[in-house]
Design an enzyme around this catalytic site. Structure first.
Site, PDB file in Angstrom:
ATOM      1  N   SER A 155       1.110  -0.651  -6.046  1.00 10.85           N
ATOM      2  CA  SER A 155       2.416  -0.463  -5.392  1.00 10.85           C
ATOM      3  C   SER A 155       2.247   0.082  -3.987  1.00 10.85           C
ATOM      4  O   SER A 155       1.291   0.795  -3.692  1.00 10.85           O
ATOM      5  CB  SER A 155       3.305   0.476  -6.197  1.00 10.85           C
ATOM      6  OG  SER A 155       4.510   0.663  -5.497  1.00 10.85           O
TER       7      SER A 155
ATOM      8  N   HIS B 160       8.008   1.485 -12.946  1.00  6.97           N
ATOM      9  CA  HIS B 160       8.057   2.007 -11.577  1.00  6.97           C
ATOM     10  C   HIS B 160       8.992   1.141 -10.716  1.00  6.97           C
ATOM     11  O   HIS B 160       9.835   1.645  -9.987  1.00  6.97           O
ATOM     12  CB  HIS B 160       6.632   2.037 -11.003  1.00  6.97           C
ATOM     13  CG  HIS B 160       6.553   1.981  -9.512  1.00  6.97           C
ATOM     14  ND1 HIS B 160       6.717   0.810  -8.801  1.00  6.97           N
ATOM     15  CD2 HIS B 160       6.340   2.942  -8.596  1.00  6.97           C
ATOM     16  CE1 HIS B 160       6.605   1.077  -7.510  1.00  6.97           C
ATOM     17  NE2 HIS B 160       6.374   2.356  -7.360  1.00  6.97           N
ATOM     18  N   ASN B 161       8.850  -0.181 -10.831  1.00  9.18           N
ATOM     19  CA  ASN B 161       9.719  -1.073 -10.050  1.00  9.18           C
ATOM     20  C   ASN B 161      11.174  -0.936 -10.487  1.00  9.18           C
ATOM     21  O   ASN B 161      12.082  -0.985  -9.667  1.00  9.18           O
ATOM     22  CB  ASN B 161       9.275  -2.528 -10.202  1.00  9.18           C
ATOM     23  CG  ASN B 161       8.068  -2.851  -9.348  1.00  9.18           C
ATOM     24  OD1 ASN B 161       7.314  -1.967  -8.988  1.00  9.18           O
ATOM     25  ND2 ASN B 161       7.870  -4.110  -9.035  1.00  9.18           N
TER      26      ASN B 161
ATOM     27  N   LYS C 231       3.714  -0.135 -14.075  1.00  7.94           N
ATOM     28  CA  LYS C 231       4.125  -0.661 -12.766  1.00  7.94           C
ATOM     29  C   LYS C 231       5.534  -1.270 -12.861  1.00  7.94           C
ATOM     30  O   LYS C 231       6.371  -1.121 -11.976  1.00  7.94           O
ATOM     31  CB  LYS C 231       3.108  -1.714 -12.277  1.00  7.94           C
ATOM     32  CG  LYS C 231       3.549  -2.543 -11.056  1.00  7.94           C
ATOM     33  CD  LYS C 231       3.563  -1.716  -9.790  1.00  7.94           C
ATOM     34  CE  LYS C 231       4.233  -2.289  -8.571  1.00  7.94           C
ATOM     35  NZ  LYS C 231       4.223  -3.663  -8.244  1.00  7.94           N
TER      36      LYS C 231
ATOM     37  N   GLU D  59      12.598   1.978  -8.917  1.00  4.71           N
ATOM     38  CA  GLU D  59      12.902   1.656  -7.513  1.00  4.71           C
ATOM     39  C   GLU D  59      14.279   0.969  -7.418  1.00  4.71           C
ATOM     40  O   GLU D  59      15.087   1.281  -6.540  1.00  4.71           O
ATOM     41  CB  GLU D  59      11.796   0.753  -6.964  1.00  4.71           C
ATOM     42  CG  GLU D  59      12.007   0.294  -5.548  1.00  4.71           C
ATOM     43  CD  GLU D  59      11.023  -0.811  -5.165  1.00  4.71           C
ATOM     44  OE1 GLU D  59       9.949  -0.935  -5.796  1.00  4.71           O
ATOM     45  OE2 GLU D  59      11.342  -1.575  -4.238  1.00  4.71           O
TER      46      GLU D  59
END
Ligand code: NBP
Length: 383
Positions: A129, A187-188, A184, A191
């Site tokens: 990232s 995490h996205n 990940k 976001e």
């Protein structure tokens, strides 16, 4: 002659930048790409004068690697990853390591782990990232898969990752199988949530408090000196300030319609699948879907004009501070929901996830990076 510490396949922007990052940290990288002419271009331009070497074929690349061979794939997620794995398998030996740094779906990573284990090869699926800038100067790296590979890649990964605090790398071993790509993905999703929260704060500031773009930019700038200190708040202030060639603010001229690449949607799908109430990220994904229905929204607004003439008459500064606090509280809820999903996935798949390390990995390098009160957020998440 075996001279390269690691190879990287995929010379688009992420791959080129990650190679230059590894080169800067003293590693000899062998570069390869499906379209081989891009290897030549890269060596003659971006990599000129560096220690990077190129390969004309996969065979050539493998012959130039020290053992155990370490090969990073940074290609388009999906079939391209399987195609490269299929071509690499006959060229490699037991104990060699293939690392997929693309945005692969975590179930694909688990499948690849299982199939490569049968062939004696080690496989790592790593979240990367931080976009192009992160890849070049320090990404957040979230590796998972066959743990036996970790001692062989740890030094390279932790050297090139972003550093925070007293130099701690934003990279640690995440867990088994597709855990790295799952982390990940979450995490996205976070976001997506963070961006939606910023949009809702913007809406309240603009339409309820009647603030203009410079005032809003000032508010975000000042918020960035509080617990909200983060990359996304920082760029929001800059975007709000940005003027077009005609001297007017650019933001109001941008179509209020957002696209998506899929990882937020995958997070919401996983939340439904594993019965975890990741409501904030789910709403953020739906808000993007709704935003894309521009024509329908314009048509509906002709029949339903919404509340008219609502004017805020209270204490503007106090309300603005309430928005800031609501944004901060919502962020903590969103992160907590994301971690609930990680916990549920860990139960589902029998993964042993290092939650504290995951929270620490997100402090630097990545898009959701840098909260001044890192430690308090990490502590909240550990509860
Ligand atoms: P792209 O996702 O655009 O991929 C370009 C690379 O994939 C090139 O090397 C291209 O080779 C290769 N490729 C394609 Br396209 N189709 C292929 C196929 N069928 N077989 C073999 N190779 C194929 O590049 P990127 O934006 O640098 O991203 C690389 C990975 O990193 C992706 O998985 C992406 O999701 C992930 N990622 C990107 C970002 C970002 O900010 N861009 C951030 C984090 C993660 P060619 O040159 O021969 O066409």
């Amino acid at each position: 002659m075996a001279q390269a510490d690691i190879a990287l396949i995929g010379l688009a922007v992420m791959g080129q930048n990650l190679i230059m990052n590894m080169n800067d940290h003293g590693f000899v990288v062998c570069a390869y790409n499906r379209t081989v002419s891009k290897v030549h271009d890269f060596l003659q331009n971006e990599a000129k004068g560096s220690k990077v070497i190129g390969a004309e074929s996969l065979e050539d690349m493998v012959s130039k690697l020290k053992k155990p061979r370490r090969i990073i794939l940074l290609v388009k997620a999906g079939q391209a990853v399987d195609d490269f794995i299929d071509k690499l398998v006959p060229l490699l030996e037991a104990g060699d390591i293939i690392i997929d740094g693309g945005n692969s779906e975590y179930r694909d990573t688990t499948r690849r782990c299982k199939s490569l284990k049968e062939k004696g090869l080690l496989f790592v699926g790593s979240g990367v990232s931080g976009g192009e800038e992160g890849a070049r100067y320090g990404p957040s790296l979230m590796p998972g898969g066959h743990k036996e590979a970790w001692p062989h890649i740890k030094d390279i990964f932790q050297s090139i990752a972003a550093k925070v605090g007293t130099g701690e790398p934003c990279c640690d071993w995440v867990g088994d199988e597709g855990a790295g790509h799952f982390v990940k993905m979450v995490h996205n999703g976070i976001e997506y949530g963070d961006m939606q929260l910023i949009c809702e704060a913007y809406h309240l500031m603009k339409d309820v408090l009647g603030m203009d773009h410079d005032e809003m930019a000032q508010a975000f700038d000042s918020w960035n000196k509080t617990e909200l200190d983060s990359f996304l708040i920082e760029i929001t202030a800059n975007i709000l300030k940005y003027k077009d060639a005609d001297g007017k603010h650019l933001l109001p001229k941008i179509r209020d319609s957002a696209g998506q690449k899929g990882t937020g949607k995958w997070t919401a799908i996983s939340a439904l699948e594993y019965g975890t109430p990741v409501t904030l990220i789910g709403e953020a994904v739906f808000a993007r879907c709704l935003s894309s229905l521009k024509d329908e929204r314009v048509r509906a607004s002709r029949s339903l004009s919404g509340p008219q003439g609502v004017k805020f008459s209270g204490n503007k500064a106090a309300f603005l501070e309430d928005i800031r606090k609501a944004l901060y509280a919502s962020k903590i809820i969103s992160y907590a929901q994301g971690f609930m999903l990680l916990r549920q996935a860990a139960t589902e798949f029998g993964w042993s996830l290092n939650y504290g390390a995951i929270a620490l990995m997100w402090r630097g390098g990545c898009i959701i990076r840098r909260l001044k009160n890192d430690d308090s957020v990490v502590a909240t998440l550990r509860i």
